[in-house]
Design a protein around this motif. Structure first.
Motif, mmCIF file in Angstrom:
data_model
loop_
_atom_site.group_PDB
_atom_site.id
_atom_site.type_symbol
_atom_site.label_atom_id
_atom_site.label_comp_id
_atom_site.label_asym_id
_atom_site.label_seq_id
_atom_site.Cartn_x
_atom_site.Cartn_y
_atom_site.Cartn_z
ATOM 1 N N ALA A 55 -25.285 14.889 -61.861
ATOM 2 C CA ALA A 55 -24.594 14.054 -60.557
ATOM 3 C C ALA A 55 -24.217 12.699 -61.403
ATOM 4 O O ALA A 55 -23.450 12.222 -60.803
ATOM 5 C CB ALA A 55 -25.901 13.507 -60.721
ATOM 6 N N ARG A 68 -31.107 15.904 -52.554
ATOM 7 C CA ARG A 68 -30.789 14.890 -53.679
ATOM 8 C C ARG A 68 -31.545 13.640 -53.357
ATOM 9 O O ARG A 68 -32.626 12.952 -54.120
ATOM 10 C CB ARG A 68 -29.421 13.597 -53.545
ATOM 11 N N GLU A 86 -20.901 12.706 -59.496
ATOM 12 C CA GLU A 86 -21.618 12.167 -58.054
ATOM 13 C C GLU A 86 -21.773 10.614 -57.695
ATOM 14 O O GLU A 86 -22.307 10.542 -56.838
ATOM 15 C CB GLU A 86 -22.322 12.738 -57.194
ATOM 16 N N VAL A 128 -21.996 11.040 -52.177
ATOM 17 C CA VAL A 128 -23.477 10.688 -52.609
ATOM 18 C C VAL A 128 -24.528 9.578 -52.171
ATOM 19 O O VAL A 128 -23.898 8.867 -52.204
ATOM 20 C CB VAL A 128 -23.487 10.465 -54.316
ATOM 21 N N ILE A 181 -16.518 16.764 -54.324
ATOM 22 C CA ILE A 181 -17.363 16.262 -53.941
ATOM 23 C C ILE A 181 -17.076 15.968 -52.493
ATOM 24 O O ILE A 181 -18.065 17.036 -51.280
ATOM 25 C CB ILE A 181 -18.469 15.534 -54.910
ATOM 26 N N LYS A 222 -27.728 7.318 -52.106
ATOM 27 C CA LYS A 222 -28.616 6.669 -53.044
ATOM 28 C C LYS A 222 -29.567 5.881 -52.206
ATOM 29 O O LYS A 222 -29.296 4.980 -51.492
ATOM 30 C CB LYS A 222 -27.652 5.861 -53.982
ATOM 31 N N TYR A 254 -29.962 9.499 -57.916
ATOM 32 C CA TYR A 254 -29.644 8.521 -56.431
ATOM 33 C C TYR A 254 -30.502 7.827 -55.987
ATOM 34 O O TYR A 254 -30.607 7.328 -54.267
ATOM 35 C CB TYR A 254 -29.908 10.225 -56.141
#
Length: 767
Positions: free
Chosen positions: A759, A309, A762, A339, A290, A341, A221
């Protein structure tokens, strides 16, 4: 608009540049100037307060930075914003300038900026106002007809960056598409020729430690940085990293603001991403589990999902002594699947990178800053940047998630008193906490757990915030588990919430009631079945019964009450301080989870003692008894002992697991010790269920077998039938509690030991 590019020619007289021989000082000074320019660029109507951009110390560096910032301020005020200000006003606003002779190059700067505005300025005016610099000023003002900026250090890449366009090739990269820009950097989608892959390239001035910082971080992430390159001819640095096509959370916030509250779902996140994908010519992913999961989520769950996350990312960075210091929607990038980050560690600080100090990277976005970070930016507060820790990032994350949830930040930063008091006003607002009227505007479907977690992120005192990102990650995972969050944060009308304050009387009552029923049955059964058959034994039996019960019940109540008080003392600490003593947490919660078994053992022990004391006392008082009498005593006492063991266990354990223990998870998240205790308790449930099931079986078989032949006492038969029926009903209740507790324990296990989702699916890595 940026100020013009400074000349490389040094001014004829430079009375303060000697302080800049140290490269670190030059880097720090450049950063202060960049931040001040950024403030001018971001606020078109109001001029930033210069004093807010000065370091807190009173040393030579502060005066040096002040002089350079005045030069920037003069240029913006006179040439770009029509808000002129004279040098005499700066001297009045900053008395520290008068502690030493004012630098001649500052006078030179004002002189030529005024001339650039078309004013006819007589140099003799300055010779009269500053006679102590007469010789220097004659040299400066008469040296050249063309103005040369005297700024000691300024962003050397401002013009260069503005000139870079998509379609160009820089070093190993073909620039394809602009992705974004800041005050001192531009980001492009680029094709790396040597690797034949798409990357995001951040082009900025060649200073700072972002590459070294991000090189330490490899997390699902956090945006993955591949490497950096320097373009020495233009003093540029190219930082190339993982390309994330989904945009940032900034576009998601905008979409939330445009969507009515009752129409917000996880689809908002996907819609914002799809709009960005379409703009960049990307294809929306198909068959993404997802995306399907997000589309079915409520908006509150989506925010908790994102928060979980990002908290995990912060935990990873903080454990490596890396602080981000600029958490905001624009710095959270999204994959095509949705997702998040965490990126842009441009002002992050790492203790593991040599040659850096926290003071050199104190910046950030004011609207998301914690109170202590604002204090570190303000002179005279006594707070220094190196005092900041991970809890400052947690505060900023809380502000960002609140904005994501509601469409508005939790604090009103529309300051009407002007810039002079802006930061002080913001600091005071944050110290007061989130206003009740703002809390009331949370979405109607916002779970109590998410509300609690966000409010604790925004605690003004960092000692009361979540201590680290790992705990916060655990709390967001709790918010995503409907069963677990209902246990930990029950609705206001729930009995579990109301009974938390009455732990001792509740536990005593749950033990006393089945024991009292058992005692009544035991007395009635044995009196009719045994004692009335013995000559002159009734009165002695009543006396013995009174003595044994008179000792056993007060003693049992005292022991059970003491255990209950000892087990729930953590709740009192929690209510008083808002947190549990770290060293006591495992023992306190272990005692709570073992409370049902311990109180059941106290009751069982007393019935075992009674089972021995009754026959002996009757034998001593009434002489010998037939063998059948002893069997009756043993049979009835076994049944009573089973009742007194099984039913209190399920009642007290249900109260402990559903009411007391979850309350302790609000401030003191679980760990390995909790996992072990919850699993052991789950194993004990089956054993006690067997005990509960044996009550009606013992009543049916045991009592009927020991009854003498021909005994048809209607009252005894009624007692036996009542025991059988009660045992069946009791077993049904025990089985209900058993199944309920199994679900509760499974939910609690999920939150005290959350399994980090794999993950890899993801990651959404493109290129």
């Amino acid at each position: 608009m940026q100020p013009h590019k400074p000349s490389q020619v040094e001014p004829a007289v430079d009375t303060h540049s000697a302080n800049l021989h140290n490269a670190d000082t030059s880097s720090v000074l450049a950063r202060y100037i960049e931040q001040f320019i950024d403030a001018w660029e971001r606020h078109a109507e109001q001029a930033p307060v210069l004093s807010q951009f000065l370091p807190a110390n009173d040393g030579g560096l502060r005066r040096l930075i002040l002089v350079e910032l005045i030069k920037v301020d003069l240029e913006y005020r006179w040439l770009h914003r029509d808000q002129p200000k004279r040098l005499s006003e700066y001297l009045h606003d900053h008395p520290e300038l008068q502690s030493q002779a004012i630098p001649p190059d500052l006078i030179y700067e004002e002189f030529h900026i005024r001339r650039q505005c078309g004013l006819e300025i007589d140099p003799e005016e300055y010779l009269t106002d500053f006679p102590e610099h007469a010789d220097s000023l004659r040299q400066l003002l008469g040296l050249k007809d063309e103005y040369q900026s005297t700024l000691v250090t300024r962003p050397k890449t401002s013009v260069t960056l503005d000139a870079i366009e998509a379609g160009e090739t820089i070093d190993d990269f073909d620039l394809v598409l602009p992705l974004g820009r800041g005050a001192f950097a531009r980001v492009f989608l680029a094709r790396q020729k040597s690797m034949q892959r798409l990357v995001a390239v951040k082009i900025s001035a060649d200073h700072g430690t972002e590459p070294q910082t991000l090189a330490q971080l490899d997390h699902d992430y956090i945006v993955r940085v591949f490497d950096q390159r320097q373009v020495e001819a233009d003093v540029l640095r190219l930082l190339y990293m993982q390309y994330l096509p989904g945009g940032t959370l900034e576009s998601v916030v905008e979409r939330v603001q445009q969507t009515p509250e009752d129409q917000r779902t996880g689809q908002i996140l996907l819609d914002a991403i799809d709009a960005t994908l379409e703009k960049r010519g990307e294809i929306r992913p198909s068959d993404s589990s997802i995306r399907q999961q997000l589309a079915e989520m409520s908006w509150t769950d989506t925010v908790a999902w994102l928060g979980s996350r990002l908290a995990a990312a912060l935990d990873y960075a903080h454990r490596r002594q890396v602080l981000h210091r600029d958490i905001k929607p624009a710095n959270v990038l999204l994959t095509a699947e949705g997702v998040p980050k965490l990126g842009d560690f441009n002002i992050s600080f790492s203790e593991q990178v040599s040659g850096t100090t926290a003071a050199a990277y104190f910046g950030g976005s004011m609207a998301y800053m914690s109170p202590e970070q604002i204090e570190a930016c303000l002179p005279g507060t006594g707070r220094t940047p190196d005092e900041l820790d991970g809890r400052s990032d947690i505060y900023a994350l809380g502000v960002m998630l609140w904005e994501l949830l509601t469409g508005a930040r939790p604090f009103d930063d529309n300051v009407n008193a002007g810039w002079a008091n802006a930061m002080e006003t913001m600091l005071q607002t944050r110290h007061r906490g989130v206003p009740p009227e703002v809390i009331a505007r949370l979405p109607r479907d916002c779970p109590a757990a998410l509300r609690r977690v966000l409010l604790r992120c925004l605690e003004p005192d960092r000692e009361h915030r979540w201590s680290d990102g790992g705990i916060l990650h655990q709390q967001f995972e709790l918010c995503l588990d409907a069963h677990a969050r209902e246990l930990v944060d029950p609705p206001p009308e729930s009995w579990r919430l109301r009974l938390r304050a009455y732990a001792v009387p509740v536990v005593v009552a749950l033990n006393l009631i089945p024991n009292a029923i058992s005692a009544i049955f035991n007395y009635q059964y044995n009196r009719r079945q045994i004692v009335e058959q013995l000559q002159d034994a009734t009165q002695k039996f009543d006396l013995i019964q009174g003595i044994i019960n008179g000792v056993a019940f007060p003693l049992g109540i005292a022991l059970v009450g003491w255990l209950a008080w000892r087990s729930v003392r953590g709740l009192r600490v929690l209510a008083r301080t808002g947190s549990c003593p770290p060293d006591d947490v495992p023992a306190i919660r272990r005692d709570v989870l073992r409370l049902g078994g311990r109180t059941a053992m106290i009751c069982l022990a007393e019935w075992i003692i009674a089972g021995i004391a009754y026959p002996i006392s009757i034998h001593l008082a009434a002489g010998s008894m037939p063998p059948s009498a002893y069997l009756h005593f043993i049979g009835s006492l076994v049944i009573c002992g089973l009742v007194a063991t099984a039913y209190p266990f399920f009642g007290v354990t249900s109260y402990a697991v559903r009411s007391v223990y979850p309350a302790m998870l609000q401030s003191c998240p679980g760990g390995p010790a909790d996992v072990r205790e919850l699993k052991r308790l789950d194993q004990r449930l089956s054993r006690y269920l067997v005990v509960a099931a044996s009550v009606p079986l013992m009543a049916i078989s045991g009592l009927s077998l020991v009854r003498p032949a021909g005994n048809v006492d209607g009252h005894l038969q009624l007692l036996e039938q009542a025991v059988c029926l009660g045992g069946i009903v009791g077993f049904g209740l025990a089985y209900h509690f058993y199944r309920q507790l199994q679900g509760d324990l499974a939910a609690l296990l999920r939150i005290v030991a959350p399994r980090h989702r794999d993950a890899s699916i993801e990651a959404g890595v493109f290129g």
